[in-house]
Structure formats: C-alpha cells, structure tokens
Write a protein that holds these residues in place. Structure first.
Motif, PDB file in Angstrom:
ATOM      1  N   THR A   1     -40.954 -21.578  51.171  1.00  0.00           N
ATOM      2  CA  THR A   1     -39.517 -21.787  51.368  1.00  0.00           C
ATOM      3  C   THR A   1     -38.807 -21.993  50.035  1.00  0.00           C
ATOM      4  O   THR A   1     -37.692 -21.486  49.815  1.00  0.00           O
ATOM      5  CB  THR A   1     -39.295 -22.994  52.290  1.00  0.00           C
ATOM      6  OG1 THR A   1     -40.018 -22.813  53.498  1.00  0.00           O
ATOM      7  CG2 THR A   1     -37.815 -23.164  52.611  1.00  0.00           C
ATOM      8  N   ILE A   2     -39.455 -22.721  49.129  1.00  0.00           N
ATOM      9  CA  ILE A   2     -38.869 -22.908  47.800  1.00  0.00           C
ATOM     10  C   ILE A   2     -38.749 -21.574  47.069  1.00  0.00           C
ATOM     11  O   ILE A   2     -37.753 -21.287  46.396  1.00  0.00           O
ATOM     12  CB  ILE A   2     -39.717 -23.920  46.997  1.00  0.00           C
ATOM     13  CG1 ILE A   2     -39.609 -25.317  47.625  1.00  0.00           C
ATOM     14  CG2 ILE A   2     -39.283 -23.964  45.538  1.00  0.00           C
ATOM     15  CD1 ILE A   2     -40.560 -26.332  47.037  1.00  0.00           C
ATOM     16  N   ILE A   3     -39.771 -20.692  47.215  1.00  0.00           N
ATOM     17  CA  ILE A   3     -39.714 -19.373  46.590  1.00  0.00           C
ATOM     18  C   ILE A   3     -38.585 -18.537  47.190  1.00  0.00           C
ATOM     19  O   ILE A   3     -37.892 -17.789  46.491  1.00  0.00           O
ATOM     20  CB  ILE A   3     -41.078 -18.665  46.737  1.00  0.00           C
ATOM     21  CG1 ILE A   3     -42.137 -19.385  45.908  1.00  0.00           C
ATOM     22  CG2 ILE A   3     -40.982 -17.198  46.309  1.00  0.00           C
ATOM     23  CD1 ILE A   3     -43.550 -18.900  46.153  1.00  0.00           C
ATOM     24  N   ASP A   4     -38.379 -18.663  48.489  1.00  0.00           N
ATOM     25  CA  ASP A   4     -37.295 -17.916  49.143  1.00  0.00           C
ATOM     26  C   ASP A   4     -35.937 -18.272  48.554  1.00  0.00           C
ATOM     27  O   ASP A   4     -35.085 -17.391  48.367  1.00  0.00           O
ATOM     28  CB  ASP A   4     -37.285 -18.195  50.650  1.00  0.00           C
ATOM     29  CG  ASP A   4     -38.327 -17.370  51.378  1.00  0.00           C
ATOM     30  OD1 ASP A   4     -38.659 -16.261  50.899  1.00  0.00           O
ATOM     31  OD2 ASP A   4     -38.821 -17.827  52.432  1.00  0.00           O
ATOM     32  N   HIS A   5     -35.705 -19.543  48.296  1.00  0.00           N
ATOM     33  CA  HIS A   5     -34.384 -19.984  47.837  1.00  0.00           C
ATOM     34  C   HIS A   5     -34.269 -19.972  46.318  1.00  0.00           C
ATOM     35  O   HIS A   5     -33.236 -19.535  45.776  1.00  0.00           O
ATOM     36  CB  HIS A   5     -34.092 -21.393  48.363  1.00  0.00           C
ATOM     37  CG  HIS A   5     -34.024 -21.474  49.855  1.00  0.00           C
ATOM     38  ND1 HIS A   5     -33.084 -20.812  50.605  1.00  0.00           N
ATOM     39  CD2 HIS A   5     -34.804 -22.156  50.750  1.00  0.00           C
ATOM     40  CE1 HIS A   5     -33.258 -21.060  51.894  1.00  0.00           C
ATOM     41  NE2 HIS A   5     -34.301 -21.887  52.001  1.00  0.00           N
ATOM     42  N   ALA A   6     -35.292 -20.447  45.619  1.00  0.00           N
ATOM     43  CA  ALA A   6     -35.204 -20.562  44.159  1.00  0.00           C
ATOM     44  C   ALA A   6     -35.786 -19.369  43.420  1.00  0.00           C
ATOM     45  O   ALA A   6     -35.680 -19.281  42.196  1.00  0.00           O
ATOM     46  CB  ALA A   6     -35.919 -21.839  43.689  1.00  0.00           C
TER      47      ALA A   6
END
Length: 455
Positions: free
Chosen positions: A136-141
């Motif tokens: 999820t962090i990779i998706d946003h950041a």
C-alpha cells in the motif's frame, strides 16, 4: 484519573495538534502493559484520523512529532498483540495515503527497515499485514529508490529466509508495476540480474513471485525483455515461461484429425438414430407457416402412453408337479366328493394347503366362471359353480403322514409360501371325541389312522 480519553478526538489547528501529540508521547512513555495497550490502540486510531481527515500532515512540525514517536511505533509494529500491531500498520497506510510522494522523503526511512524485518516473521497474520502495508505504501508513495535495494537483495542470494525472498520479490513486482518507465529505466540491469538469479530458487513460492515480476517487466519493456530472454539458458527459460507449452505440429494434426472424425461420426450417428418425424420437423414447420394450416405434431418420446381398451387373455397358472401329486392324493381320500368341473378341483387342491395361491386360484376360477356365464348367459350355472368351489375348499382334506407333511413344508418354505394346516369338517359318522378339529390336527398321523380304523 483516566490515562487517555476513550472517545475519539478531532483537531482543527496546529496548537491542538501539538497538545494531542504531547499527550500521546506521555502515554507511550509508560510502556505496553495490560492496562495501557488498549489506550495505545485508541491513540493510533486518532493519529490516523488526524492525518487523513484533519490534514495534520500539512501543519509544520508533523514530521518532527513522528520522529519523536519512532521507537514507540516500532514497538507497536513488532508487538505480539495482533490488534495493536494492526492499528500501527493501518496508521502507516493512512500516512502514506495522505502524504503521497512526500512519504518517501520524510517518513519512509523511519519505518522501512522494521517492515522489511517483519517479512521474516513466523506469524502468518503479522507477515500478511506487513506485506500488505508495504504494498500500500508503494501504491501511494511509489518508492522508486527502493528498486535497486530490493534487486540487490535478491541478486546477492545471501538471504536464507524463504518468506523474506518471497515478500521481497512480490514488493519488487509491485515497484515495477506502479512506477513509470522513466523511474525504472536506470535500474533495468539490476532487475534483470535479480530475475536471472531468483528464477531457479529452491522455493516454489519464490519462483512464482519472480515469474510474476518478470511478466510485469516484459509487459512494460517488451523489447528489453525479448533481448534478455535470448541470452538466458534453457533451464531458466523453462522456469520463467508464464504460458503453457503449445503442442507440436504432429500432435496438433493428430488431435485435429481425431476431433474432426469424432464430430463427423457423432453427427452421422445422431441423424441415423433420430426418427424421421424429428428430422423433418423443421421442414414441416416451414410448410405449415406458409400454408396457414396446422399439421398434427409427431409423438415425442416423453409423451404419456395411451391405454388400449382391448381385453387381454387372463394368464393361467401352470400346473406344477406338486399340484399334480396333491390332486392325485386327493382322489385316494375316502369319503371325498370330487367337484363337477376341473377348474373347481384345481381351486380346491390349492386352497386346502396354501393361503396366498388359493386366493389367486379362486380369482382365476371366478374369472373363468364369469367368462362361461357371459357365453352361455346362464346365471344359475355360475351360482352353482361358485357354491361348489366354496364348499369343496372346506370339505377336501388330504391325509398325510408326518414324513410327507415335513417334506411338503420344506418345499413350501423353499418356494416362499407359507403352509396352512388342513381343517377337517366334523361329520355325523365321526365320534364326539374327534370333533375338535384343533386337537385332531395336533395328533400324529398314526393315531389318526388308528382312530379311523376303529371307527
């Protein structure tokens, strides 16, 4: 005094943010205990709401407050309490969703090493949450600068944990999928080396994850993937193939010819087995439409059968050797009156010894009598015949000894019939001592013969 309020708290200014952050720092300084961990959970939920809904990340000093809470948050991430660790991972997801690319610059380095170490956890719940959180962090950041780190980790093959290799390969796949070509282009060589070294991993889950990564890479860079595949040895190509192998030309020709032959044979058999009415139904329908008249529909297989009114001949029961022997013995019985007709004699001989076949013979006798009456139209003859059969069934009692009665009972039991003891009607010539039929039947055959002789 309450440690931390249980009701949700909202903020609307930087001053309120600073106040609530100091309260949370004091709460986490007490450590995780049975009394405080629930308050930790409530505080982490409030932090997520402030970040995502109240836009707390836009205030100055928000990152500084997170740095002050780094150690307490790392402890809550690695705690054995699943509810508390889940609240910490949800907070990091909301922070990355709110900050987007700024998360990579200011917050990612604070918690990324802890998340990567969580890939080695044996607890499946913790492991799944950590992988989902990092994806999820990779998706946003986006995190493009993590591509060389994860690629180097797979290329070196120094990691002994299977779950870590699998999670790193899955995260590398997510990085290749979410980032643009411009961000990935500088790291193509490292990605290809990681794919080459991990394609033949000993763990099947790791091979599956790197195969998905290679598929994503080939979709985004088809030319580079084709050149990369040409240089690969045959064994690595075997493990990286995503689609199934196609059959050879000979096998394909055999299967195609077999399929065509089976289709033709099935069609011809269907036309042969189908009735003429079914094969011509479509043509008949067309003719009816044009002519405007209705033709009778052909009878289908599932239609109900029509009952015919024609009278069928009544089947007669075959005369067996046992019935013949019984009739022969009946002729030797003294003081026995034979019936006038042969049908009556059959009915009596069978109705004396057995119960169920006697009913059947009586019914056949009645049907024969009715047929005779319909032909001669004489009702008196029918009444006499029925009276004769009723009386004869009670009068004729064959005399048998113990041996013959035992053998007859065995034969009846083998044929599935139940033997019935004969009943002797009292007569005027018989003495008063022998008038009880139940007692007479229980006496042996020798005593009966003696009594008859004396009489």
């Amino acid at each position: 005094m309450e440690i931390y309020p249980k009701k949700p708290i909202r903020i609307a200014s930087k001053a309120e943010l600073d106040k609530e952050m100091r309260r949370i720092q004091q709460l986490f300084s007490k450590g995780e205990t049975e009394e405080t961990w629930e308050f930790f959970n409530i505080a982490l939920k409030n932090l997520g709401v402030w970040t995502l809904e109240d836009k707390a990340h836009e205030y100055d000093g928000f990152v500084d407050h997170l740095k002050m809470l780094q150690r307490p948050l790392i402890k809550t991430l690695t705690t054995e309490r699943t509810r508390l660790s889940g609240a910490a991972t949800e907070f990091l997801k909301k922070v990355s969703e709110a900050m987007q690319r700024d998360y990579d610059q200011h917050v990612h380095d604070l918690f990324a090493p802890t998340l990567l170490r969580m890939f080695a956890r044996t607890n499946k719940v913790m492991l799944t949450r950590a992988v989902e959180c990092y994806k999820t962090i990779i998706d946003h950041a986006k995190l493009p600068r993590m591509i060389p780190k994860l690629s180097t980790l797979l290329k070196s093959q120094k990691e002994t944990s299977k779950s870590v290799r699998q999670c790193v390969a899955a995260c590398l796949d997510k990085l290749v999928e979410t980032n643009t070509k411009e961000d990935i282009a500088p790291h193509q060589t490292l990605i290809e080396d990681a794919i080459r070294m991990t394609a033949m991993d000993s763990a099947p889950d790791v091979r599956l994850a790197i195969r998905c990564c290679y598929k994503t890479y080939s979709i985004k860079f088809p030319e580079s993937a084709s050149k990369f595949e040409e240089k690969l040895p045959a064994d690595i190509k075997k493990y990286l193939t995503v689609t199934e192998r196609r059959p050879t030309s000979k096998l394909l020709s055999r299967t195609s010819s077999a399929s065509s032959f089976s289709s033709t044979t099935s069609s011809t058999s269907a036309t042969k087995n189908a009735p003429a009415s079914l094969t011509t139904s479509h043509a008949v329908g067309r003719v009816v439409k044009h002519a405007g008249t209705r033709l009778p529909r052909p009878k289908s297989r599932n239609s109900a059968p029509q009952l015919s009114t024609a009278k069928l001949p009544i089947p007669q029961r075959p005369r067996t050797s046992m019935s013949a022997s019984l009739s022969a013995r009946g002729s030797k019985i003294p003081n026995a009156k034979r019936p006038a007709t042969p049908t009556a004699s059959k009915a009596t001989s069978s109705s004396v010894l057995i119960s169920k076949p006697a009913a059947k013979d009586a019914s056949t006798t009645a049907t024969a009598a009715t047929a005779a009456s319909s032909s001669s139209k004489n009702s008196s003859t029918l009444s006499k015949l029925t009276r004769a059969t009723a009386s004869s069934s009670l009068k004729f009692t064959p005399k048998t000894n113990a041996r013959t009665s035992a053998t007859m009972q065995k034969m009846f039991m083998l044929r599935g019939m139940t033997p019935v003891r004969p009943i002797k009607r009292p007569s005027s010539s018989v003495s008063s001592t022998t008038r009880n039929s139940g007692q007479e039947n229980r006496r042996p055959a020798k005593k009966q013969n003696v009594e008859n002789a004396t009489q």
